[in-house]
Design an enzyme around this catalytic site. Sequence first.
Site, PDB file in Angstrom:
ATOM      1  N   SER A   6       0.857  -1.195   0.000  1.00 36.84           N
ATOM      2  CA  SER A   6       0.000   0.000   0.000  1.00 36.84           C
ATOM      3  C   SER A   6       0.892   1.243   0.000  1.00 36.84           C
ATOM      4  CB  SER A   6      -0.886  -0.021   1.253  1.00 36.84           C
ATOM      5  OG  SER A   6      -1.590   1.184   1.369  1.00 36.84           O
ATOM      6  N   HIS A  31      -0.656  -0.978  -4.679  1.00 43.45           N
ATOM      7  CA  HIS A  31      -2.007  -0.598  -4.242  1.00 43.45           C
ATOM      8  C   HIS A  31      -1.984   0.882  -3.875  1.00 43.45           C
ATOM      9  CE1 HIS A  31      -5.894  -1.674  -2.227  1.00 43.45           C
ATOM     10  NE2 HIS A  31      -5.580  -0.636  -1.480  1.00 43.45           N
ATOM     11  N   ASP A  33      -3.972   4.008  -2.496  1.00 42.43           N
ATOM     12  CA  ASP A  33      -5.174   4.386  -1.727  1.00 42.43           C
ATOM     13  C   ASP A  33      -5.515   5.846  -1.966  1.00 42.43           C
ATOM     14  OD1 ASP A  33      -4.053   2.191   0.795  1.00 42.43           O
ATOM     15  OD2 ASP A  33      -5.904   2.009  -0.344  1.00 42.43           O
ATOM     16  N   MET A  35      -8.010   8.845  -1.225  1.00 43.01           N
ATOM     17  CA  MET A  35      -9.006   9.223  -0.216  1.00 43.01           C
ATOM     18  C   MET A  35      -9.374  10.699  -0.371  1.00 43.01           C
ATOM     19  SD  MET A  35      -7.329   7.338   3.085  1.00 43.01           S
ATOM     20  CE  MET A  35      -6.560   5.708   2.942  1.00 43.01           C
ATOM     21  N   HIS A  64      -7.358   2.147  -5.524  1.00 45.45           N
ATOM     22  CA  HIS A  64      -8.473   1.891  -4.617  1.00 45.45           C
ATOM     23  C   HIS A  64      -9.134   3.231  -4.325  1.00 45.45           C
ATOM     24  CE1 HIS A  64      -9.709   0.634  -0.239  1.00 45.45           C
ATOM     25  NE2 HIS A  64     -10.758   0.815  -1.024  1.00 45.45           N
ATOM     26  N   MET A  66     -11.404   5.471  -2.513  1.00 44.60           N
ATOM     27  CA  MET A  66     -12.222   5.686  -1.324  1.00 44.60           C
ATOM     28  C   MET A  66     -12.716   7.140  -1.401  1.00 44.60           C
ATOM     29  SD  MET A  66      -9.766   3.713   1.381  1.00 44.60           S
ATOM     30  CE  MET A  66      -8.358   3.874   0.288  1.00 44.60           C
ATOM     31  N   MET A 135     -12.537  -5.197   2.558  1.00 45.09           N
ATOM     32  CA  MET A 135     -11.813  -4.391   3.543  1.00 45.09           C
ATOM     33  C   MET A 135     -11.704  -5.155   4.854  1.00 45.09           C
ATOM     34  SD  MET A 135     -11.056  -1.694   1.916  1.00 45.09           S
ATOM     35  CE  MET A 135     -10.282  -0.868   3.311  1.00 45.09           C
ATOM     36  N   ASP A 173      -7.874  -6.228   1.973  1.00 43.28           N
ATOM     37  CA  ASP A 173      -7.244  -4.913   2.087  1.00 43.28           C
ATOM     38  C   ASP A 173      -7.423  -4.343   3.492  1.00 43.28           C
ATOM     39  OD1 ASP A 173      -7.756  -1.686   0.452  1.00 43.28           O
ATOM     40  OD2 ASP A 173      -6.104  -2.519   1.619  1.00 43.28           O
TER      41      ASP A 173
HETATM   42  C1  DX5 Z   1      -7.149   1.525   4.277  1.00 42.86           C
HETATM   43  C2  DX5 Z   1      -6.462   1.184   2.955  1.00 42.86           C
HETATM   44  C3  DX5 Z   1      -5.514   0.015   3.074  1.00 42.86           C
HETATM   45  C4  DX5 Z   1      -4.390   0.268   4.099  1.00 42.86           C
HETATM   46  C5  DX5 Z   1      -3.498  -0.947   4.212  1.00 42.86           C
HETATM   47  O1  DX5 Z   1      -8.148   2.478   4.048  1.00 42.86           O
HETATM   48  O2  DX5 Z   1      -7.425   0.862   1.985  1.00 42.86           O
HETATM   49  O3  DX5 Z   1      -4.950  -0.241   1.776  1.00 42.86           O
HETATM   50  O4  DX5 Z   1      -3.613   1.376   3.686  1.00 42.86           O
HETATM   51  O5  DX5 Z   1      -2.575  -0.730   5.278  1.00 42.86           O
HETATM   52  P1  DX5 Z   1      -2.494  -1.823   6.480  1.00 42.86           P
HETATM   53  O6  DX5 Z   1      -2.044  -3.108   5.819  1.00 42.86           O
HETATM   54  O7  DX5 Z   1      -1.489  -1.256   7.430  1.00 42.86           O
HETATM   55  O8  DX5 Z   1      -3.877  -1.932   7.062  1.00 42.86           O
HETATM   56 ZN    ZN Z   2      -6.688   0.157   0.096  1.00 41.24          ZN
END
Ligand code: DX5
Ligand code: ZN
Length: 221
Positions: A6, A31, A33, A35, A64, A66, A135, A173
Amino acid sequence: MKIAPSIICADVTRLGEEIRDLEAAGADLLHFDIMDGMFVPNITFGPFLVEALRDETDLPFLVHLMIQEPDRYIEKFAISGANIISVHAESTQHLHRTLQMIRTFDVFPGVALNPTTPLTFVDYVLEFVDLVSVMGVNPGFAGQAFIPSVLRKIRALRDMIDMRGLDVKIEVDGGMRPDLVPDVVSAGADIVVGGASIFVPGTDYAESIGRLRARQQQAVG
Ligand code: DX5
Ligand code: ZN
């Protein structure tokens, strides 16, 4: 089992180098993220960063989203170099249309489910996706603890996919640690995202990724 670091956990002052190191250490895909501070209580980055990093590696980029109303940014992330775009079933009114839009850009569509979102949310979606992101934590932050009830969801989802003879990958995830790998792989996970478990201060990525991969042997079934 594929391992997806990530990127929000990487050293953002040296992201190009970090990505090359992760690839050399055996990461299978990356990956990202994304947000927006609305769908989740945190803000990360936009398409520009995916674009900036695209030429650093040939590894697949899984983006991903979000974010609220993800339709607004599908094209931008597709053009920036995403290979897979995963949107939250809880974040869009017209999920089928969103997934179709992703595919029009030759990007593999995925759907993500928050920990308490039931599998009924993907009942009429599985035929339109290549991936379901389950998740393991409440989205928004890395370093959280895995929610144990999600294991049951992974198992039920694997049965759902297999019963229909579909080739849909399951990504777990959030909250992944080496000791959880045998359970989630036995439950049917194909991809494990690693944040805190990979970006361990003082540990090189080959070692932390190796620790996750080593536990895969203990998976059964
Ligand atoms: C959370 C993210 C995950 C997170 C993973 O909102 O979607 O991808 O960053 O990090 P760990 O493995 O530390 O939970
Ligand atoms: Zn994620």
